[in-house]
Scaffold this motif. Structure first.
Motif, PDB file in Angstrom:
ATOM      1  N   THR A  73      45.277  45.940  38.579  1.00  0.00           N
ATOM      2  CA  THR A  73      46.567  46.325  39.167  1.00  0.00           C
ATOM      3  C   THR A  73      46.829  47.815  38.956  1.00  0.00           C
ATOM      4  O   THR A  73      47.206  48.529  39.896  1.00  0.00           O
ATOM      5  CB  THR A  73      47.711  45.509  38.510  1.00  0.00           C
ATOM      6  N   THR A  74      46.601  48.292  37.724  1.00  0.00           N
ATOM      7  CA  THR A  74      46.878  49.710  37.468  1.00  0.00           C
ATOM      8  C   THR A  74      45.840  50.589  38.176  1.00  0.00           C
ATOM      9  O   THR A  74      46.157  51.701  38.606  1.00  0.00           O
ATOM     10  CB  THR A  74      46.949  50.018  35.951  1.00  0.00           C
ATOM     11  N   ALA A  75      44.612  50.070  38.330  1.00  0.00           N
ATOM     12  CA  ALA A  75      43.596  50.825  39.090  1.00  0.00           C
ATOM     13  C   ALA A  75      44.074  50.992  40.544  1.00  0.00           C
ATOM     14  O   ALA A  75      43.955  52.086  41.123  1.00  0.00           O
ATOM     15  CB  ALA A  75      42.256  50.095  39.050  1.00  0.00           C
ATOM     16  N   LEU A  76      44.635  49.939  41.121  1.00  0.00           N
ATOM     17  CA  LEU A  76      45.131  50.025  42.503  1.00  0.00           C
ATOM     18  C   LEU A  76      46.279  51.031  42.609  1.00  0.00           C
ATOM     19  O   LEU A  76      46.343  51.834  43.542  1.00  0.00           O
ATOM     20  CB  LEU A  76      45.627  48.640  42.971  1.00  0.00           C
ATOM     21  N   HIS A  77      47.181  50.973  41.641  1.00  0.00           N
ATOM     22  CA  HIS A  77      48.315  51.908  41.656  1.00  0.00           C
ATOM     23  C   HIS A  77      47.826  53.356  41.562  1.00  0.00           C
ATOM     24  O   HIS A  77      48.260  54.228  42.318  1.00  0.00           O
ATOM     25  CB  HIS A  77      49.284  51.551  40.521  1.00  0.00           C
ATOM     26  N   VAL A 113      41.280  43.400  51.281  1.00  0.00           N
ATOM     27  CA  VAL A 113      40.871  42.715  50.045  1.00  0.00           C
ATOM     28  C   VAL A 113      39.578  41.964  50.341  1.00  0.00           C
ATOM     29  O   VAL A 113      39.467  41.313  51.378  1.00  0.00           O
ATOM     30  CB  VAL A 113      41.967  41.709  49.596  1.00  0.00           C
ATOM     31  N   HIS A 114      38.605  42.080  49.435  1.00  0.00           N
ATOM     32  CA  HIS A 114      37.356  41.313  49.582  1.00  0.00           C
ATOM     33  C   HIS A 114      37.575  39.972  48.872  1.00  0.00           C
ATOM     34  O   HIS A 114      37.209  39.803  47.708  1.00  0.00           O
ATOM     35  CB  HIS A 114      36.190  42.063  48.949  1.00  0.00           C
ATOM     36  N   ASP A 123      40.381  46.618  47.943  1.00  0.00           N
ATOM     37  CA  ASP A 123      40.707  45.801  46.776  1.00  0.00           C
ATOM     38  C   ASP A 123      39.493  44.910  46.529  1.00  0.00           C
ATOM     39  O   ASP A 123      39.310  43.882  47.182  1.00  0.00           O
ATOM     40  CB  ASP A 123      41.981  44.980  46.997  1.00  0.00           C
ATOM     41  N   ALA A 124      38.650  45.363  45.609  1.00  0.00           N
ATOM     42  CA  ALA A 124      37.401  44.655  45.298  1.00  0.00           C
ATOM     43  C   ALA A 124      37.532  43.905  43.975  1.00  0.00           C
ATOM     44  O   ALA A 124      36.530  43.630  43.304  1.00  0.00           O
ATOM     45  CB  ALA A 124      36.250  45.650  45.249  1.00  0.00           C
ATOM     46  N   CYS A 125      38.781  43.575  43.611  1.00  0.00           N
ATOM     47  CA  CYS A 125      39.031  42.951  42.302  1.00  0.00           C
ATOM     48  C   CYS A 125      38.300  41.629  42.132  1.00  0.00           C
ATOM     49  O   CYS A 125      38.073  41.184  41.016  1.00  0.00           O
ATOM     50  CB  CYS A 125      40.532  42.767  42.100  1.00  0.00           C
ATOM     51  N   PHE A 174      38.740  43.344  35.717  1.00  0.00           N
ATOM     52  CA  PHE A 174      37.852  42.714  34.726  1.00  0.00           C
ATOM     53  C   PHE A 174      38.589  41.635  33.945  1.00  0.00           C
ATOM     54  O   PHE A 174      38.311  41.401  32.767  1.00  0.00           O
ATOM     55  CB  PHE A 174      37.274  43.780  33.781  1.00  0.00           C
ATOM     56  N   TYR A 175      39.552  41.007  34.580  1.00  0.00           N
ATOM     57  CA  TYR A 175      40.269  39.876  33.983  1.00  0.00           C
ATOM     58  C   TYR A 175      39.244  38.772  33.669  1.00  0.00           C
ATOM     59  O   TYR A 175      38.226  38.662  34.366  1.00  0.00           O
ATOM     60  CB  TYR A 175      41.334  39.401  34.998  1.00  0.00           C
ATOM     61  N   PRO A 176      39.490  37.936  32.642  1.00  0.00           N
ATOM     62  CA  PRO A 176      38.439  36.988  32.207  1.00  0.00           C
ATOM     63  C   PRO A 176      37.944  35.981  33.259  1.00  0.00           C
ATOM     64  O   PRO A 176      36.851  35.428  33.104  1.00  0.00           O
ATOM     65  CB  PRO A 176      39.102  36.255  31.033  1.00  0.00           C
ATOM     66  N   THR A 177      38.708  35.737  34.309  1.00  0.00           N
ATOM     67  CA  THR A 177      38.219  34.797  35.338  1.00  0.00           C
ATOM     68  C   THR A 177      37.254  35.475  36.313  1.00  0.00           C
ATOM     69  O   THR A 177      36.602  34.800  37.113  1.00  0.00           O
ATOM     70  CB  THR A 177      39.394  34.244  36.170  1.00  0.00           C
ATOM     71  N   LYS A 178      37.161  36.799  36.277  1.00  0.00           N
ATOM     72  CA  LYS A 178      36.403  37.544  37.284  1.00  0.00           C
ATOM     73  C   LYS A 178      34.887  37.438  37.039  1.00  0.00           C
ATOM     74  O   LYS A 178      34.462  36.938  36.009  1.00  0.00           O
ATOM     75  CB  LYS A 178      36.833  39.025  37.269  1.00  0.00           C
ATOM     76  N   ASN A 179      34.072  37.942  37.980  1.00  0.00           N
ATOM     77  CA  ASN A 179      32.612  37.813  37.872  1.00  0.00           C
ATOM     78  C   ASN A 179      32.059  38.546  36.652  1.00  0.00           C
ATOM     79  O   ASN A 179      30.982  38.231  36.182  1.00  0.00           O
ATOM     80  CB  ASN A 179      31.935  38.303  39.152  1.00  0.00           C
ATOM     81  N   MET A 180      32.777  39.553  36.174  1.00  0.00           N
ATOM     82  CA  MET A 180      32.481  40.163  34.863  1.00  0.00           C
ATOM     83  C   MET A 180      33.823  40.526  34.222  1.00  0.00           C
ATOM     84  O   MET A 180      34.820  40.714  34.928  1.00  0.00           O
ATOM     85  CB  MET A 180      31.600  41.416  35.013  1.00  0.00           C
TER      86      MET A 180
END
Ligand code: PLP
Length: 357
Positions: A55-59, A125-126, A151-153, A176-182
């Protein structure tokens, strides 16, 4: 219960964190710098800056590109709320273009008629790990001189014709939230095409400061710590393996789910899907959810309500944007576990249950 997501943390990450703890450099430092370089390399991007979250990266990316009050940014209604909230944080106004029913991503054909003199950017968004139609989006952006923020989150490592997400837009953002691919626990990354916007983002991340305690603009503390970056560096090495396992699991589902009531995800030719989610479409969703839960299968609904129909956005009159496809699919999607920790037995249980729905 088979969880919908499960991060994989190994000895390498634990050792890396202990090394940082022993070093005494706990905040942003050499680990962050190394992680940024490695991540930029992974995306074929020129520059990358780590942030405290997607989120902060997007901002940061939006403000670094000079987007603010009075500007409009065209985005998808079918995403996690952060895609659009980041536009609000920058002071700009989100404008919603409907999605393509086959890919769940913003439909380039719906973008052009929303463009006016206030439009400054497109934020595709991807979703679920599948890249949006970047070739078409870039053509529109070029025609109208618009910025593009990917948005490649949910899409670390996704590609179109071999070209990775994060290398298409003026900027791209990852979570890089824990549910993400890494994962890094919490964390994010923004990649940039141009040195000037990258330098703006560096300043914005550090309270508008280039020279210590000289604050030129209003900035933030959106820094990542070396503790998080050390986890990210180890996870990045493992990401290709994690993605391969997700793709193998998705192939197993595609080959073995045979249920006429269920629509499986589509991957357009030339696209490499990294299956952050494996999302199926079914008419009678409630019955299917009951059955999945009764058989111990974790599920997710991504997303039950389009962003433009969320209470906050309704108040801003965003439900006036007509997005019938987004509305329709939000009532019928179910994500099933596809993460790399799934065992053969769990995959079989999922297939058997989905086939019996
Ligand atoms: C599409 C999308 N955009 C943005 C975000 C925000 O990322 P974070 O949770 O790291 O702030 C997420 C995270 O779930 C996401 O899925």
């Amino acid at each position: 219960m088979i969880p919908i997501a499960k991060p994989i943390i190994g000895e390498e990450e634990k050792k890396a964190v202990l090394k940082v703890l022993d070093s005494g450099s706990l905040a942003q430092g050499p680990e962050v710098e190394a992680f940024e370089k490695e991540f930029a390399g992974f995306c074929n991007a020129d520059y990358a800056i780590a942030a405290s979250s997607g989120t902060t990266a997007l901002h940061l990316a939006l403000e670094a590109l000079g987007i603010g009050e009075g500007d409009e940014v065209i985005t998808t209604p079918f995403s996690f709320i952060a895609s659009s909230n980041s536009i609000l944080y920058s002071g700009a106004t989100p404008v919603f273009a409907d999605i393509d029913e086959e890919t769940f991503n913003i439909d380039p054909k719906k973008i052009e008629k929303l463009i006016n003199h206030k439009t400054k950017a497109i934020l595709p968004v991807h979703l679920y790990g599948l890249a949006a139609n970047m070739p078409e989006i870039l053509k529109i952006a070029e025609k109208y001189d618009l910025k593009v923020i990917e948005d490649a989150c949910q899409a670390h490592g996704a590609k179109i014709d071999g070209r990775p997400v994060g290398s298409f837009g003026d900027a791209a953002c990852f979570s890089f939230y824990p549910t993400k691919n890494m994962t890094t626990g919490e964390g994010g990354m923004a990649t940039f095409k141009h040195k000037e916007t990258y330098e703006n983002a560096l300043m914005l991340r550090a309270h508008g400061m280039r020279i210590r305690y000289h604050h030129e603009i209003l900035g933030y503390n959106y820094r990542m710590t070396d503790i998080h970056a050390s986890i990210g560096r180890e996870q990045l090495k493992k990401l290709p393996g994690f993605n391969k396992k997700r793709q193998d699991n998705a192939k197993y589902f595609t080959d073995n789910i045979k249920n006429a009531k269920i629509k499986l995800p589509n991957t357009p030719k030339g696209y490499e899907h990294v299956f952050h989610q494996f999302t199926i479409v079914i008419n009678d969703r409630d019955k299917a959810l009951d059955k999945l839960v009764a058989n111990g299968i974790g599920t997710g609904i991504h997303y039950p309500v389009g962003i433009n129909d969320q209470p906050l956005y309704k108040e801003m009159n965003c439900s006036a944007f007509k997005t019938p496809i987004s509305k329709k699919v939000s009532s019928h999607v179910i994500s099933i576990p596809v993460h790399p920790s799934l065992t053969k037995k769990e995959l079989e249980t999922i297939v058997k249950t989905v086939n019996s729905v």
